[in-house]
Design a protein around this motif. Structure first.
Motif, PDB file in Angstrom:
ATOM      1  N   TYR A 133       0.857  -1.183   0.000  1.00  0.00           N
ATOM      2  CA  TYR A 133       0.000   0.000   0.000  1.00  0.00           C
ATOM      3  C   TYR A 133       0.896   1.236   0.000  1.00  0.00           C
ATOM      4  CZ  TYR A 133      -4.064  -2.878   1.168  1.00  0.00           C
ATOM      5  OH  TYR A 133      -5.081  -3.808   1.127  1.00  0.00           O
ATOM      6  N   SER A 134       0.635   2.155  -0.943  1.00  0.00           N
ATOM      7  CA  SER A 134       1.475   3.349  -1.029  1.00  0.00           C
ATOM      8  C   SER A 134       0.736   4.461  -1.758  1.00  0.00           C
ATOM      9  CB  SER A 134       2.788   3.032  -1.762  1.00  0.00           C
ATOM     10  OG  SER A 134       2.543   2.667  -3.101  1.00  0.00           O
ATOM     11  N   ASP A 135       1.298   5.651  -1.642  1.00  0.00           N
ATOM     12  CA  ASP A 135       0.781   6.810  -2.365  1.00  0.00           C
ATOM     13  C   ASP A 135       1.917   7.393  -3.194  1.00  0.00           C
ATOM     14  OD1 ASP A 135      -0.932   8.747  -3.274  1.00  0.00           O
ATOM     15  OD2 ASP A 135      -1.210   9.754  -1.344  1.00  0.00           O
ATOM     16  N   VAL A 136       1.593   7.876  -4.380  1.00  0.00           N
ATOM     17  CA  VAL A 136       2.646   8.270  -5.324  1.00  0.00           C
ATOM     18  C   VAL A 136       3.259   9.632  -5.012  1.00  0.00           C
ATOM     19  CG1 VAL A 136       1.722   6.831  -7.174  1.00  0.00           C
ATOM     20  CG2 VAL A 136       0.981   9.218  -6.989  1.00  0.00           C
ATOM     21  N   VAL A 137       2.746  10.339  -3.995  1.00  0.00           N
ATOM     22  CA  VAL A 137       3.391  11.584  -3.569  1.00  0.00           C
ATOM     23  C   VAL A 137       4.000  11.433  -2.177  1.00  0.00           C
ATOM     24  CG1 VAL A 137       1.996  13.076  -5.034  1.00  0.00           C
ATOM     25  CG2 VAL A 137       1.206  12.538  -2.716  1.00  0.00           C
ATOM     26  N   CYS A 138       4.162  10.205  -1.751  1.00  0.00           N
ATOM     27  CA  CYS A 138       4.765   9.911  -0.450  1.00  0.00           C
ATOM     28  C   CYS A 138       6.231   9.561  -0.660  1.00  0.00           C
ATOM     29  CB  CYS A 138       4.024   8.739   0.199  1.00  0.00           C
ATOM     30  SG  CYS A 138       4.878   8.002   1.600  1.00  0.00           S
ATOM     31  N   PRO A 139       7.162  10.423  -0.240  1.00  0.00           N
ATOM     32  CA  PRO A 139       8.577  10.137  -0.484  1.00  0.00           C
ATOM     33  C   PRO A 139       9.060   8.874   0.221  1.00  0.00           C
ATOM     34  CG  PRO A 139       8.337  12.019   0.991  1.00  0.00           C
ATOM     35  CD  PRO A 139       6.981  11.722   0.456  1.00  0.00           C
ATOM     36  N   TRP A 140       8.552   8.622   1.427  1.00  0.00           N
ATOM     37  CA  TRP A 140       8.967   7.407   2.124  1.00  0.00           C
ATOM     38  C   TRP A 140       8.439   6.160   1.429  1.00  0.00           C
ATOM     39  CZ3 TRP A 140      12.951   7.764   5.051  1.00  0.00           C
ATOM     40  CH2 TRP A 140      13.222   8.953   5.713  1.00  0.00           C
ATOM     41  N   CYS A 141       7.329   6.303   0.694  1.00  0.00           N
ATOM     42  CA  CYS A 141       6.835   5.171  -0.106  1.00  0.00           C
ATOM     43  C   CYS A 141       7.817   4.848  -1.228  1.00  0.00           C
ATOM     44  CB  CYS A 141       5.464   5.491  -0.692  1.00  0.00           C
ATOM     45  SG  CYS A 141       4.130   5.555   0.519  1.00  0.00           S
ATOM     46  N   ARG A 142       8.400   5.879  -1.813  1.00  0.00           N
ATOM     47  CA  ARG A 142       9.389   5.629  -2.862  1.00  0.00           C
ATOM     48  C   ARG A 142      10.618   4.936  -2.279  1.00  0.00           C
ATOM     49  NH1 ARG A 142      12.709   9.555  -7.102  1.00  0.00           N
ATOM     50  NH2 ARG A 142      12.764   7.970  -8.730  1.00  0.00           N
ATOM     51  N   ILE A 143      11.062   5.409  -1.147  1.00  0.00           N
ATOM     52  CA  ILE A 143      12.210   4.780  -0.491  1.00  0.00           C
ATOM     53  C   ILE A 143      11.862   3.355  -0.062  1.00  0.00           C
ATOM     54  CG2 ILE A 143      13.686   4.887   1.558  1.00  0.00           C
ATOM     55  CD1 ILE A 143      13.452   7.970   1.346  1.00  0.00           C
TER      56      ILE A 143
END
Length: 211
Positions: free
Chosen positions: A6-16
């Protein structure tokens, strides 16, 4: 091994977190022949944003409690990203978009294209400052990764893909997810946050052995 992310595309920690997860998967494949599948699920950090979004600095300044706190947070994320090989250019980001359109875009693609689409959304937003709430921007991203089918723009404009996004958001609520990235391994164990690859690998090994 099956993983739900589960993630959001404007969440920097999601990218990491995604970067760390796929590094863990690489390490897993070096240790075992067991295949790994990943299913992406939509999550919105702020579903109440207007469709056009808001000014990034205004949103983040309020969220972080002031411009200096915001600056420190952005610097921390930038350093954390660089440590795992991803770039953040917050100086180029001017909008905090509502991400529903971006999630609908991913939902309309074949599942095997989800990873590529999510990564390109991350890259476009965090490295180029692309406003992913704009249909034209989404269509440019679709063109980049070769999924700009003749009817895609029409389907997005009509709201298609919304049912899939709503199902993910409802499931996240049922699971009690209040922050992302959120990773579930084999429907048994979960991690909330951008854990290092080695820690994710350790949990994967524990799941596999039933520990």
């Amino acid at each position: 091994m099956h993983i739900d992310l589960y993630s959001d595309v404007v969440c920097p920690w999601c990218r990491i977190g995604k970067q760390n997860l796929f590094r863990a998967i690489e390490l897993w494949k070096e240790k075992t022949d067991e295949p790994v599948t990943v299913t992406y699920h939509a999550y919105q950090l702020d579903p109440n944003l207007p469709e056009e979004g808001r000014a990034f600095d205004d949103v983040m300044t309020r969220k972080m409690g002031g411009p200096e706190s915001m600056k420190r947070a952005m610097e921390q994320v930038t350093r954390a990203g660089a440590a795992v090989g991803v770039t953040f250019r917050f100086d180029l980001v001017s909008r905090m978009p509502n991400t529903r359109l971006a999630h609908r875009f991913v939902a309309l693609l074949p599942e095997e294209r989800h990873a590529e689409a999510v990564e390109e959304l991350f890259r476009a937003y965090f490295e180029e400052g692309v406003d992913v709430a704009q249909l034209s921007a989404i269509m440019s991203i679709a063109e980049r990764i070769g999924v700009n089918t003749p009817d895609l723009e029409k389907r997005l404009a009509s709201g298609e893909g919304g049912d899939s996004v709503d199902a993910d958001l409802q499931k996240a609520q049922q699971l009690g997810i209040t922050g992302v990235p959120f990773v579930i391994f084999n429907n048994r164990y979960a991690l909330s946050g951008a854990y290092p690859a080695e820690e994710m690998l350790g949990l994967m090994s524990g799941v596999n052995t039933g520990v």
